[in-house]
Design an enzyme around this catalytic site. Structure first.
Site, PDB file in Angstrom:
ATOM      1  N   GLU A 197       0.823  -1.211   0.000  1.00  0.00           N
ATOM      2  CA  GLU A 197       0.000   0.000   0.000  1.00  0.00           C
ATOM      3  C   GLU A 197       0.859   1.263   0.000  1.00  0.00           C
ATOM      4  OE1 GLU A 197      -0.494  -2.621   1.897  1.00  0.00           O
ATOM      5  OE2 GLU A 197      -2.577  -3.285   1.622  1.00  0.00           O
TER       6      GLU A 197
ATOM      7  N   PHE B   2     -11.760  -7.749  13.770  1.00  0.00           N
ATOM      8  CA  PHE B   2     -10.663  -8.183  12.913  1.00  0.00           C
ATOM      9  C   PHE B   2     -10.338  -7.107  11.874  1.00  0.00           C
ATOM     10  CE2 PHE B   2      -9.166 -10.402   9.020  1.00  0.00           C
ATOM     11  CZ  PHE B   2      -7.930 -10.783   9.512  1.00  0.00           C
TER      12      PHE B   2
ATOM     13  N   LYS C  79     -17.913  -1.425   5.717  1.00  0.00           N
ATOM     14  CA  LYS C  79     -18.310  -2.446   4.756  1.00  0.00           C
ATOM     15  C   LYS C  79     -19.813  -2.403   4.488  1.00  0.00           C
ATOM     16  CE  LYS C  79     -16.801  -7.015   3.451  1.00  0.00           C
ATOM     17  NZ  LYS C  79     -16.140  -8.256   3.845  1.00  0.00           N
TER      18      LYS C  79
ATOM     19  N   MET D   4      23.933   9.323   2.734  1.00  0.00           N
ATOM     20  CA  MET D   4      23.751  10.610   3.408  1.00  0.00           C
ATOM     21  C   MET D   4      24.040  10.496   4.908  1.00  0.00           C
ATOM     22  SD  MET D   4      23.248  13.712   3.099  1.00  0.00           S
ATOM     23  CE  MET D   4      22.353  14.306   1.671  1.00  0.00           C
TER      24      MET D   4
HETATM   25  C1  LIG Z   1      12.152   5.975   5.645  1.00  0.00           C
HETATM   26  C2  LIG Z   1      13.425   6.645   6.016  1.00  0.00           C
HETATM   27  N1  LIG Z   1      14.248   6.067   6.909  1.00  0.00           N
HETATM   28  C3  LIG Z   1      15.417   6.666   7.238  1.00  0.00           C
HETATM   29  C4  LIG Z   1      15.781   7.853   6.672  1.00  0.00           C
HETATM   30  C5  LIG Z   1      17.090   8.518   7.069  1.00  0.00           C
HETATM   31  N2  LIG Z   1      17.976   8.626   5.899  1.00  0.00           N
HETATM   32  C6  LIG Z   1      18.082   9.757   5.179  1.00  0.00           C
HETATM   33  S1  LIG Z   1      19.111   9.622   3.885  1.00  0.00           S
HETATM   34  C7  LIG Z   1      19.481   8.036   4.291  1.00  0.00           C
HETATM   35  C8  LIG Z   1      20.453   7.235   3.483  1.00  0.00           C
HETATM   36  C9  LIG Z   1      19.980   6.948   2.122  1.00  0.00           C
HETATM   37  O1  LIG Z   1      20.820   6.008   1.565  1.00  0.00           O
HETATM   38  P1  LIG Z   1      20.674   5.589   0.051  1.00  0.00           P
HETATM   39  O2  LIG Z   1      19.270   5.309  -0.273  1.00  0.00           O
HETATM   40  O3  LIG Z   1      21.639   4.523  -0.264  1.00  0.00           O
HETATM   41  O4  LIG Z   1      21.033   6.933  -0.730  1.00  0.00           O
HETATM   42  P2  LIG Z   1      22.411   7.762  -0.728  1.00  0.00           P
HETATM   43  O5  LIG Z   1      22.360   8.728   0.400  1.00  0.00           O
HETATM   44  O6  LIG Z   1      23.528   6.785  -0.589  1.00  0.00           O
HETATM   45  O7  LIG Z   1      22.391   8.452  -2.031  1.00  0.00           O
HETATM   46  C10 LIG Z   1      18.780   7.633   5.437  1.00  0.00           C
HETATM   47  C11 LIG Z   1      18.911   6.328   6.077  1.00  0.00           C
HETATM   48  C12 LIG Z   1      14.863   8.419   5.759  1.00  0.00           C
HETATM   49  N3  LIG Z   1      15.094   9.585   5.176  1.00  0.00           N
HETATM   50  N4  LIG Z   1      13.734   7.789   5.428  1.00  0.00           N
END
Ligand SMILES: Cc1ncc(C[n+]2csc(CCOP(=O)(O)OP(=O)(O)O)c2C)c(N)n1
Lengths: 589, 180
Positions: free
Chosen positions: A79, A141, A191, A504
């Site tokens: 979803e 449920f 429903k 990041m």
């Molecule tokens: C759902 C969610 N969980 C955690 C984060 C925290 N977060 C921000 S950027 C990032 C890393 C992203 O890694 P990747 O997808 O490999 O992209 P990159 O930064 O390497 O380009 C995380 C864990 C977030 N933004 N969203």
């Protein structure tokens, strides 16, 4: 009562507003509530919806089956995929995106996307099934109080327990989602309301007595703002998604062109003004461009158009544009003076306010001031941009991939990014010619947004090239949506920028946590094999030599294509405004 | 500087409005001192009176966010000098206090309180007034053995001559302007 806030209107007695729960019970054709759901969607001009079936929504699915010639239902794999796809669909088309799910877990799986749409003002209508009304409140449920859960993240939500309310509720939902500051709306239908019959007659909603979507502009505010702009020596415009949502791209351009006003964008405002425009000064905020961030603290008048001063844009607010007079135009009065105190707050639809302002401002060029932007741009270009997009040795950079994609699509593709380093790089280095072309999760920063939003976008704009640029982390948050792509056969281009890190977060760990890489290293699967398992053509690139050709091959291929690019593992995105710093303290390394 | 504000919110009569409003305070960690709700003189329109102690700036922001709710017509905030307000308190005392009738009568007179009900085991004293006043009475009744005490939320009326209905009409006119 001098402090009283009076900005909402209501309806006079003779207005054509119809009362909420009083549809005309004798008129129309006799159908079930579930058929009324489908017919209401058709009456609103919906032709594509995204969803996932389950017990409490089965009657509606039964009708979707019967109406499949008129209403295309895209079966997602989760979803969350459905709601992000509806968002992508809405963002590209400017229309309302629709998603549908069952009660309980189906409904709760929508929450992330609803929250994302709320903070990014995306008009979507979410439909959820609910247990029978006699079971409400009994922990039946798959019963979840989805109305309670979504209250803080919807513009409006409602539970329908009587079939005869369905047409009126849908009309109201579509009106609310799209008007004023757009946002997500959720309709929860028990429903029994789906099963029972009603006399169906659909009338679009045009007014709700307690709700004023479009404010009346105070002319004196426009005049005062114009005077401030006319006296400015260093005016600077910040624009956000309000320009796009307000369909005011032309009005905006005329405004900045007449005033000779340099303008910079938030990542949601990106693509509202073509990248090549001489007054387009680039990206604001944490990983934005050097010039617009630095000069925010040097301008004398700051004109914010349809943006809300997110903390990722402002850095430390106590040191944000303190020297400047601030003019803030927004359709949501709650945004004005929320973060940054405005000298002049203009509560208005930008499409209306901008031409009024344009008329009153003097024609100017501000050449010397604009030179200052170009000078700083030069510095950033030499120190960062050239190395990012034209590296000659070492590992592949995200910047060069993004740059090539932009170039090869003639700056005319719809670019969808996920969240992380690649998102910042994508926003920084993609060029745009057309509005509504940059789709990303801004306010919520939702990893996993990219892939489903991209096929949603592609379904809304089948004639445009849609490229999803996603990190290896975010890709795996909604990787199951490859199944949706398989089933719908959308011609989507997916580029996974794989640095084997949650990039990041790793960058922050490197900079602020002494390189303690806590849980950011990723052991990744064979993405190519996975894509192929879903019947999606795929290729992995590890060296620069064939990069350009391989991107071209992906773009030329007639069908979905996944390109995995192995990029530098420990690259950092610069410039950067560290948290707590002021925009002027933006770092180049 | 924090001070006391009375917020008046005019809404449709719809399930869930109270939650919608209270979430806005919860998110910003604002404690609601008191809250009441009732129908207004305008048919089918409800009025919430919410008392908070906060800075003016914060109250202004919160009120704007309340007004954003689709089913909220308008919301206002006022300081104490801009409103007439009242609260009501009930005190349950053991019936044996009758024995100290004269003493009790004196307190009752002083405070303009009245006896609402007399039952076999207890009697109920009622007093309306501001919080300090009902509080003071509570303190004076305590030696008599207060069994239960309850104070209502504030109800408040805005001082200037103004009718909700009129402002609705006025604003509806404005709304028509934006449609053309
Ligand atoms: C759902 C969610 N969980 C955690 C984060 C925290 N977060 C921000 S950027 C990032 C890393 C992203 O890694 P990747 O997808 O490999 O992209 P990159 O930064 O390497 O380009 C995380 C864990 C977030 N933004 N969203």
């Amino acid at each position: 009562m001098k402090e009283a806030v009076m900005s909402k209107a209501a309806l006079s007695d003779n207005s054509e507003d119809y009362n909420f729960f009083e549809s005309d019970k004798d008129k129309g054709i006799r159908i079930t509530g579930s058929e009324a759901v489908v017919r209401s969607l058709l009456a609103e001009g919906v032709n594509t919806i995204f969803g996932y079936p389950g017990g409490a929504i089965m009657p509606v699915y039964d009708e979707l089956y019967k109406y499949q010639d008129q209403l295309h239902h895209v079966l997602t794999r989760h979803e969350q995929g459905a709601v992000h796809a509806a968002q992508g669909y809405a963002r590209v088309s400017g229309n309302i995106g629709v998603c549908i799910a069952t009660s309980g877990p189906g409904a709760t799986n929508l929450i992330t996307g609803i929250a994302d749409a709320y903070i990014d003002s995306t008009p979507i209508v979410c439909i959820t099934g609910q247990v029978g009304s006699h079971l409400l409140g009994t922990d039946a449920f798959q019963e979840t109080d989805v109305i309670g859960i979504t209250m803080p993240v919807t513009k409006w939500n409602i539970q329908v327990t009587k079939s005869e309310d369905i047409p009126v509720v849908f009309a109201k939902a579509f009106y609310i989602a799209k008007s004023g500051r757009p946002g997500p709306v959720l309709i929860d239908i028990t429903k029994d309301a789906q099963f029972s019959e009603l006399n169906f007659e659909y009338k679009k909603c045009t007014n709700i007595r307690s709700y004023i979507p479009i404010p009346v502009i105070k002319i004196n505010k426009i005049e005062e703002a114009a005077e401030i702009i006319n006296n400015a020596e260093k005016p600077f415009v910040l624009f956000g998604q309000g320009v796009i949502l307000g369909k005011a791209e032309e009005e905006f351009k005329q405004f900045i062109e007449k005033g000779g006003l340099p303008a910079a964008w938030t990542i949601l405002g990106l693509s509202a003004l073509e990248s090549s425009h001489p007054l387009n000064m680039g990206m604001l905020g944490m990983h934005g461009n050097y010039a617009p961030n630095k000069l925010t603290n040097e301008c004398d008048v700051l004109i914010a158009v349809g943006m809300r001063f997110d903390d990722r844009v402002t850095g430390d607010v106590s040191r944000y544009a303190k020297q400047a007079k601030i003019i803030h135009i927004d359709i949501d009065t709650a945004e004005i003076n929320k973060i940054i105190k405005a000298t002049i707050g203009i509560h208005a639809d930008v499409k209306e306010a901008l031409p009024m302002l344009t008329k009153l401002i003097d024609k100017k060029t501000h050449i010397k001031w604009i030179e200052e932007f170009y000078k700083l741009q030069q510095i950033e270009d030499e120190k960062i941009i050239q190395n990012d997009i034209f590296p000659t040795q070492g590992e592949i950079t995200m910047g060069e991939v993004v740059h090539l994609i932009s170039e090869k699509t003639d700056d005319n593709a719809v670019i969808v990014s996920d969240v992380g380093q690649h998102q910042m790089i994508t926003c920084r280095y993609t060029k745009f010619k057309q509005s509504k072309s940059n789709i990303t999760s801004g306010g919520l920063g939702t990893m996993g947004f990219g892939l489903p939003a991209a096929y949603g976008a592609k379904l809304a704009a089948p004639d445009r090239t849609v490229v999803a640029i996603i990190g290896d982390g975010g890709f795996q948050m909604t990787i199951q949506e490859l199944g949706t792509i398989l089933q719908t056969k959308v011609n989507l281009k997916i580029v996974v920028l794989n640095n084997n890190f949650l990039g990041m977060v790793r960058q922050w760990q490197e900079m602020f946590f002494d390189k303690r890489y806590a849980s950011t290293v990723m052991d990744n699967p064979d993405f190519v094999a996975i894509a192929q398992g879903y019947g999606i053509k795929s290729k992995k690139i590890e060296t620069r030599d064939n990069l350009s050709m391989d991107i071209q091959e992906m773009l030329d291929y007639d069908g979905a294509y996944l390109l995995e690019v192995i990029v530098a593992k420990e690259d950092n995105v610069f410039p950067m405004i560290p948290t707590g710093s002021s925009v002027a303290e933006i770092r180049l390394d | 500087m924090k001070e006391q504000f009375t917020i008046s919110v005019f809404t449709e009569n719809r399930i869930g409005i109270l939650s919608h409003i209270s979430i806005i305070f919860t998110r910003r960690h604002i404690n609601i001192d008191s809250i009441t709700a009732s129908e207004t003189e305008a048919h089918d329109i409800y009025r919430y009176t919410i008392v908070v102690t906060e800075t003016r700036d914060m109250v202004r922001k919160v009120v704007k966010q309340i007004e954003k709710q689709i089913e909220v017509f308008q919301a206002y905030y006022h300081t104490l000098d801009e409103i007439i307000y009242q609260e009501i308190a009930l005190y349950k005392l053991p019936i044996k206090v009758i024995k100290k009738g004269a003493e009790l009568e004196k307190i009752m007179r002083q405070h303009h309180a009245r006896i609402l009900s007399v039952e076999e085991e207890f009697l109920i004293v009622e007093k309306s007034g501001h919080k300090e006043e009902t509080q003071e009475l509570l303190e004076q009744l305590e030696p008599f053995g207060v069994i239960e005490f309850v104070r209502s939320g504030r109800v408040a009326i805005i001082k200037p001559m103004w009718r909700f209905n009129e402002s609705l009409h006025e604003m509806e006119k404005q709304k028509q302007e934006t449609l053309v």
